[in-house]
Motif scaffolding. Structure first.
Motif, PDB file in Angstrom:
ATOM      1  N   ALA A   9     -10.080  -0.132  -0.484  1.00 29.38           N
ATOM      2  CA  ALA A   9      -9.589  -1.487  -0.756  1.00 29.38           C
ATOM      3  C   ALA A   9      -8.252  -1.775  -0.067  1.00 29.38           C
ATOM      4  O   ALA A   9      -7.746  -2.894  -0.155  1.00 29.38           O
ATOM      5  N   GLY A  10      -7.669  -0.762   0.589  1.00 29.16           N
ATOM      6  CA  GLY A  10      -6.398  -0.968   1.279  1.00 29.16           C
ATOM      7  C   GLY A  10      -5.184  -0.849   0.389  1.00 29.16           C
ATOM      8  O   GLY A  10      -4.065  -1.137   0.817  1.00 29.16           O
ATOM      9  N   ARG A  11      -5.400  -0.423  -0.877  1.00 28.47           N
ATOM     10  CA  ARG A  11      -4.262  -0.268  -1.785  1.00 28.47           C
ATOM     11  C   ARG A  11      -3.476   1.023  -1.513  1.00 28.47           C
ATOM     12  O   ARG A  11      -2.325   1.158  -1.870  1.00 28.47           O
ATOM     13  N   LYS A  12      -4.162   1.970  -0.875  1.00 25.71           N
ATOM     14  CA  LYS A  12      -3.518   3.208  -0.439  1.00 25.71           C
ATOM     15  C   LYS A  12      -3.964   3.489   0.992  1.00 25.71           C
ATOM     16  O   LYS A  12      -5.012   3.002   1.436  1.00 25.71           O
ATOM     17  N   TYR A  13      -3.173   4.254   1.695  1.00 28.41           N
ATOM     18  CA  TYR A  13      -3.543   4.600   3.060  1.00 28.41           C
ATOM     19  C   TYR A  13      -3.448   6.111   3.255  1.00 28.41           C
ATOM     20  O   TYR A  13      -2.758   6.803   2.508  1.00 28.41           O
ATOM     21  N   MET A  14      -4.184   6.585   4.251  1.00 31.18           N
ATOM     22  CA  MET A  14      -4.222   8.012   4.534  1.00 31.18           C
ATOM     23  C   MET A  14      -3.287   8.361   5.676  1.00 31.18           C
ATOM     24  O   MET A  14      -3.169   7.631   6.647  1.00 31.18           O
ATOM     25  N   LYS A  15      -2.671   9.504   5.548  1.00 26.83           N
ATOM     26  CA  LYS A  15      -1.869  10.075   6.615  1.00 26.83           C
ATOM     27  C   LYS A  15      -2.073  11.578   6.500  1.00 26.83           C
ATOM     28  O   LYS A  15      -1.736  12.161   5.462  1.00 26.83           O
ATOM     29  N   VAL A  16      -2.662  12.179   7.501  1.00 28.13           N
ATOM     30  CA  VAL A  16      -3.017  13.594   7.400  1.00 28.13           C
ATOM     31  C   VAL A  16      -2.141  14.418   8.331  1.00 28.13           C
ATOM     32  O   VAL A  16      -2.046  14.130   9.520  1.00 28.13           O
TER      33      VAL A  16
ATOM     34  N   GLN B  17     -10.861   7.229  -7.892  1.00 30.27           N
ATOM     35  CA  GLN B  17      -9.868   6.153  -7.851  1.00 30.27           C
ATOM     36  C   GLN B  17      -9.132   6.132  -6.508  1.00 30.27           C
ATOM     37  O   GLN B  17      -8.910   5.063  -5.923  1.00 30.27           O
ATOM     38  N   LEU B  18      -8.799   7.314  -5.993  1.00 30.26           N
ATOM     39  CA  LEU B  18      -8.113   7.394  -4.701  1.00 30.26           C
ATOM     40  C   LEU B  18      -8.992   6.834  -3.587  1.00 30.26           C
ATOM     41  O   LEU B  18      -8.526   6.037  -2.761  1.00 30.26           O
ATOM     42  N   LEU B  19     -10.253   7.224  -3.562  1.00 33.95           N
ATOM     43  CA  LEU B  19     -11.153   6.742  -2.515  1.00 33.95           C
ATOM     44  C   LEU B  19     -11.379   5.236  -2.620  1.00 33.95           C
ATOM     45  O   LEU B  19     -11.467   4.540  -1.596  1.00 33.95           O
ATOM     46  N   GLU B  20     -11.463   4.727  -3.846  1.00 29.02           N
ATOM     47  CA  GLU B  20     -11.600   3.279  -4.030  1.00 29.02           C
ATOM     48  C   GLU B  20     -10.342   2.541  -3.578  1.00 29.02           C
ATOM     49  O   GLU B  20     -10.430   1.464  -2.970  1.00 29.02           O
ATOM     50  N   ASP B  21      -9.174   3.115  -3.852  1.00 29.15           N
ATOM     51  CA  ASP B  21      -7.919   2.504  -3.426  1.00 29.15           C
ATOM     52  C   ASP B  21      -7.797   2.492  -1.899  1.00 29.15           C
ATOM     53  O   ASP B  21      -7.328   1.510  -1.309  1.00 29.15           O
TER      54      ASP B  21
ATOM     55  N   ALA C 219       0.836  -1.203   0.000  1.00 25.33           N
ATOM     56  CA  ALA C 219       0.000   0.000   0.000  1.00 25.33           C
ATOM     57  C   ALA C 219       0.871   1.254   0.000  1.00 25.33           C
ATOM     58  O   ALA C 219       1.913   1.305   0.656  1.00 25.33           O
ATOM     59  N   ALA C 220       0.439   2.254  -0.749  1.00 26.53           N
ATOM     60  CA  ALA C 220       1.206   3.492  -0.884  1.00 26.53           C
ATOM     61  C   ALA C 220       0.410   4.671  -0.349  1.00 26.53           C
ATOM     62  O   ALA C 220      -0.819   4.608  -0.215  1.00 26.53           O
ATOM     63  N   ILE C 221       1.117   5.732  -0.051  1.00 29.44           N
ATOM     64  CA  ILE C 221       0.458   6.964   0.372  1.00 29.44           C
ATOM     65  C   ILE C 221       0.301   7.871  -0.834  1.00 29.44           C
ATOM     66  O   ILE C 221       1.140   7.861  -1.746  1.00 29.44           O
ATOM     67  N   ASN C 222      -0.762   8.656  -0.863  1.00 29.35           N
ATOM     68  CA  ASN C 222      -1.009   9.555  -1.982  1.00 29.35           C
ATOM     69  C   ASN C 222      -0.324  10.891  -1.742  1.00 29.35           C
ATOM     70  O   ASN C 222      -0.044  11.266  -0.610  1.00 29.35           O
ATOM     71  N   THR C 223      -0.063  11.628  -2.822  1.00 24.25           N
ATOM     72  CA  THR C 223       0.609  12.917  -2.687  1.00 24.25           C
ATOM     73  C   THR C 223      -0.225  13.941  -1.930  1.00 24.25           C
ATOM     74  O   THR C 223       0.314  14.854  -1.319  1.00 24.25           O
TER      75      THR C 223
END
Length: 200
Positions: A173-180, A166-170, A105-109
């Motif tokens: 699904a656990g393909r991306k994670y959030m870090k705020v 796409q980001l919200l779906e990822d 899983a990756a973090i988004n920009t």
């Protein structure tokens, strides 16, 4: 598609504002305070009022005292905008707190809420560019140029909406994670702005 609903709320908010078209009018948020839609409507209302404040302050004949008042209003609005963005991200964090992420899983920009922030501003650009593209007292050249810009803005909204979905779906699904990361703005804080704490 998530963003179709978001755009509908933004367009509704902008239309509601322009019934009276005054920065002084109170907000009448049609959604329950506990609803996610309430945050989206509030976010766009703040953006819409600020859009028009930015127009007002650019009047070359504006009274300097009035200009300072508007500038302070814009400063407060920016802080409110940031606060609401963080509330929106809080909604997504809570919604997906139990999601199990994949090993790769990756973090988004950027977080979902900051992408939605751009979608809200885009709705305002589209509304006002459409006004210019259909302005009866403008030249045909002006209307044509604005129509070309409007076409690009509409394409941009489609692309941004696809990316957000796409980001919200990822994330779901656990393909991306959030870090705020909270916006650690310093100029509003009397303990961090030298002009404020040295003036004590």
């Amino acid at each position: 598609m998530y963003t179709e609903q978001y755009n509908q709320i933004f367009d509704q908010c902008i239309a509601d504002y322009h019934v009276h078209n005054s920065v002084h009018q109170p907000i009448h948020n049609p959604y329950e305070k506990t609803a996610f839609e309430h945050l989206l409507y509030l976010k766009n209302w703040i953006d819409t009022v600020q859009w028009h404040l930015e127009d007002i302050i650019r009047d070359p004949l504006i009274d300097p005292v009035k200009a300072l008042e508007i500038k302070r209003w814009i400063d407060r609005s920016n802080q409110e905008r940031t606060d609401v963005v963080e509330y929106i991200d809080g909604y997504f964090l809570d919604k997906h707190k139990d999601t199990v992420t994949t090993a790769d899983a990756a973090i988004n920009t950027e977080s979902p809420a900051w992408a939605i922030d751009r979608l809200s501003i885009l709705a305002l650009k589209i509304y006002h560019m459409r006004e210019e593209a259909t302005r009866v007292d403008a030249t045909p050249e002006h209307r044509e140029a604005c129509q070309r810009k409007l076409d690009i803005l509409l394409e941009q909204r489609q692309d941004l909406g696809t990316a957000i979905t796409q980001l919200l779906e990822d994330i779901a699904a656990g393909r991306k994670y959030m870090k705020v990361y909270k916006q650690m703005k310093m100029y509003n804080d009397p303990a961090l702005n030298p002009v404020l704490y040295k003036g004590k």
